[in-house]
Design an enzyme around this catalytic site. Structure first.
Site, mmCIF file in Angstrom:
data_model
loop_
_atom_site.group_PDB
_atom_site.id
_atom_site.type_symbol
_atom_site.label_atom_id
_atom_site.label_comp_id
_atom_site.label_asym_id
_atom_site.label_seq_id
_atom_site.Cartn_x
_atom_site.Cartn_y
_atom_site.Cartn_z
ATOM 1 N N ASN A 71 -26.263 -9.006 -23.479
ATOM 2 C CA ASN A 71 -25.689 -8.182 -24.401
ATOM 3 C C ASN A 71 -25.948 -6.694 -24.360
ATOM 4 O O ASN A 71 -25.574 -6.073 -25.510
ATOM 5 C CB ASN A 71 -26.215 -9.107 -25.880
ATOM 6 N N CYS A 72 -26.605 -6.114 -23.406
ATOM 7 C CA CYS A 72 -26.981 -4.679 -23.257
ATOM 8 C C CYS A 72 -25.527 -3.959 -23.044
ATOM 9 O O CYS A 72 -25.033 -4.411 -21.977
ATOM 10 C CB CYS A 72 -27.922 -4.305 -22.319
ATOM 11 N N ASP A 73 -25.228 -2.965 -23.798
ATOM 12 C CA ASP A 73 -23.900 -1.850 -23.519
ATOM 13 C C ASP A 73 -23.918 -1.630 -22.157
ATOM 14 O O ASP A 73 -23.132 -1.634 -21.652
ATOM 15 C CB ASP A 73 -23.822 -1.023 -24.534
#
Length: 114
Positions: A9-11
């Site tokens: 879920n890290c951009d």
């Protein structure tokens, strides 16, 4: 073989994965949270990149440490923290043809895969 390490879920991971897909590059994604993290991989990666570069001091997890913990960080404590809290590892880490790269910039990835 190309492996991208990080947290789903890290951009920045999302941008790196989108770049790899858009450029038709086959890779394996290793999510620290889902797939785990072991001491051997962490130590091997640290030998190549260095713990100072790997430790994400800007992230929420690091900022939540006590001042005493932050001030006393050395190689051993940093590795222990990264093993316990994988979110403290800068992302992504890319391993391509046995070379290690950290972070995502489209220009850097274009050079790696040229």
């Amino acid at each position: 073989m190309t492996t991208l390490y990080g947290i789903k879920n890290c951009d920045t991971i999302k941008k790196a994965r989108a770049w790899l897909s858009a450029n038709n590059i086959d890779y394996i994604f290793h999510d620290y949270r889902q797939d785990g993290l072991d001491t051997k991989w962490l130590e091997q990666t640290e030998q190549t990149l260095g713990w100072e570069l790997m430790l994400n001091k800007r992230g929420t997890t690091f900022r939540q440490l006590s001042e005493e913990q932050k001030q006393g960080v050395d190689k051993m404590s940093a590795l222990a923290l990264m093993l316990e809290y994988p979110a403290m590892i800068k992302r992504p880490i890319l391993i391509h043809n046995d070379e290690y790269f950290i972070g995502f910039k489209a220009e850097q990835f274009a050079e790696v895969f040229s």
